[in-house]
Design a protein around this motif. Structure first.
Motif, PDB file in Angstrom:
ATOM      1  N   LYS A  48     -17.785  20.811 -41.708  1.00 36.15           N
ATOM      2  CA  LYS A  48     -17.196  21.837 -42.655  1.00 36.15           C
ATOM      3  C   LYS A  48     -17.947  23.151 -42.741  1.00 36.15           C
ATOM      4  O   LYS A  48     -17.168  24.178 -42.775  1.00 36.15           O
ATOM      5  N   ARG A 103     -16.204  25.380 -40.217  1.00 35.81           N
ATOM      6  CA  ARG A 103     -14.829  25.665 -40.826  1.00 35.81           C
ATOM      7  C   ARG A 103     -13.808  24.879 -39.959  1.00 35.81           C
ATOM      8  O   ARG A 103     -12.634  25.186 -39.896  1.00 35.81           O
ATOM      9  N   GLU A 107     -11.618  22.356 -41.204  1.00 38.41           N
ATOM     10  CA  GLU A 107     -10.894  21.893 -42.512  1.00 38.41           C
ATOM     11  C   GLU A 107     -10.234  20.530 -42.415  1.00 38.41           C
ATOM     12  O   GLU A 107     -10.058  20.133 -43.586  1.00 38.41           O
ATOM     13  N   CYS A 108      -9.929  20.119 -41.386  1.00 36.87           N
ATOM     14  CA  CYS A 108      -9.041  18.846 -41.601  1.00 36.87           C
ATOM     15  C   CYS A 108      -9.773  17.619 -41.414  1.00 36.87           C
ATOM     16  O   CYS A 108      -9.174  16.635 -41.019  1.00 36.87           O
ATOM     17  N   ASP A 159     -13.759  15.229 -47.138  1.00 35.63           N
ATOM     18  CA  ASP A 159     -14.959  16.092 -47.769  1.00 35.63           C
ATOM     19  C   ASP A 159     -15.854  14.929 -47.854  1.00 35.63           C
ATOM     20  O   ASP A 159     -15.664  13.605 -47.754  1.00 35.63           O
ATOM     21  N   GLU A 177     -10.278  24.156 -32.283  1.00 37.99           N
ATOM     22  CA  GLU A 177     -11.396  24.061 -33.166  1.00 37.99           C
ATOM     23  C   GLU A 177     -12.710  23.363 -32.783  1.00 37.99           C
ATOM     24  O   GLU A 177     -13.705  23.844 -32.760  1.00 37.99           O
ATOM     25  N   TRP A 215      -4.776  15.366 -41.102  1.00 40.97           N
ATOM     26  CA  TRP A 215      -6.185  15.320 -41.157  1.00 40.97           C
ATOM     27  C   TRP A 215      -6.667  14.186 -40.417  1.00 40.97           C
ATOM     28  O   TRP A 215      -5.970  13.130 -39.998  1.00 40.97           O
TER      29      TRP A 215
END
Length: 369
Positions: free
Chosen positions: A73, A76, A78-79, A82, A125, A224
């Motif tokens: 995270k 960055r 984001e997939c 949390d 990423e 995700w």
């Protein structure tokens, strides 16, 4: 901590839950049963309990998946789920949606373009995250951290792991079955000769388990990526090879993924796809051999029903092993692959012999946490 323990951390989450009785323990992943809680802010968190009937034959690189997710995270990505701290314990957020492994998409094996493009973005990423960037604590031994770019040593350590942590501990129980299926000690030497001489490529973060059930599409169509517990740092081409091996794309989409992967990783870190034409087939050969050693054990055990053999499941298990052995025949150096009836007979003999000895439970990879 790799994941919260059950039931202690489940009780703690219950205390924080807005509706503690709304806990579902019926969601099964590939390796876990998921326990899910709603919190007061309508966030859902999950706690994973290892499925007792499955064995683990995979190497871990990071000490805590939750710590890794926090680090991702920060960079960055984001997939990923949390991470929620509940009373000093980290829980992963639960992603609502359907996996790419559902029947809706699996029948043709084709992945919709919108999901395909997001997978390409994921590779874009992860390839930018170098070994020195991640602050997540690692648990692997120093010899499992080869010099950046040393792709030969990276793959060699995975072969050593397969030989020393999967094959050798389970050889007393399964050696006879392995021999009947045409594999043994010499298989590792043959494999090494096949894969040695990889092109050097700069190392990056690898998910290392990108299959359909680890890919969730939410109601808005957003992808995700879950289950990062097998993530590692190493050869970027290994992540592509593992993804292709597990996804089983139709041929046209597999070719497209290779070309898109080369394009994005070269744009981010030049040299990341260097030599892929020669090396991708060799890494795929490693994946096929790896499946032989793990799936022979798993399929054999699935046939055991207390003191009896699951005769109804025998033909299907033999068919699966026949496909796996056929796919790995060349890197294993097998001149012939046992036919379906021969595999069934070998499984029956192993079952009968295993029933006469004690201590036949195979040995999973030790947890070094």
């Amino acid at each position: 901590m790799t994941s919260p323990s059950v039931p202690d951390d489940r009780q703690r989450a219950d205390e924080w839950s807005a509706r503690p009785r709304l806990v579902s323990s019926t969601l099964k992943g590939h390796h876990h049963v998921l326990h899910v809680w709603p919190l007061e802010d309508r966030t859902w968190v999950k706690c994973r309990e290892p499925r007792a009937e499955l064995l683990w034959f995979d190497r871990r690189c990071f000490r805590s998946e939750e710590q890794l997710l926090r680090a991702l995270k920060e960079h960055r990505i984001e997939c990923v789920p949390d991470v929620v701290d509940i009373g000093g314990v980290d829980f992963q957020g639960f992603i609502e949606g359907r996996t790419v492994g559902t029947r809706r998409w699996w029948s043709s094996r084709r992945v919709p373009d919108a999901i395909f493009d997001q997978l390409v973005d994921l590779f874009r990423e992860t390839v930018r995250i170098t070994p020195d960037m991640l602050k997540a604590e690692r648990r692997c031994e120093s010899q499992d951290r080869p010099e950046d770019g040393d792709t030969d040593s990276f793959l060699e350590r995975l072969i050593v792991f397969m030989q020393e942590q999967v094959y050798e501990p389970n050889r007393p129980v399964f050696e006879g079955l392995f021999r009947e299926l045409g594999v043994g000690d010499e298989s590792f030497d043959r494999l090494r000769k096949r894969v040695y001489g990889l092109t050097r490529r700069p190392f990056c973060l690898l998910h290392a388990d990108l299959h359909r059930k680890n890919l969730i599409v939410d109601p808005r169509g957003r992808l995700w990526v879950i289950d990062w517990e097998l993530a590692m740092l190493g050869d970027p081409l290994y992540d592509l090879a593992t993804h292709l091996y597990l996804m089983r794309y139709p041929a046209h989409q597999e070719n497209r993924m290779i070309q898109e992967w080369c394009r994005v990783v070269e744009h981010i870190r030049p040299g990341s796809s260097l030599g892929w034409e020669q090396d991708l087939p060799r890494i795929l050969e490693f994946k096929r051999v790896q499946s032989v050693f793990t799936d022979v054990i798993r399929e054999s055990l699935k046939l055991r029903q207390r003191d009896d053999l699951n005769w109804a499941g025998l033909p299907l298990a033999a068919a699966r092993l026949h496909r796996i052995l056929t796919a790995a025949a060349e890197p294993l150096g097998s001149k012939t692959v046992p036919a379906h009836p021969q595999i069934m007979a070998a499984l029956v003999r192993w079952h009968r012999q295993a029933g006469t000895r004690t201590g036949t439970r195979p040995k999973p990879v030790p947890d070094a946490s």
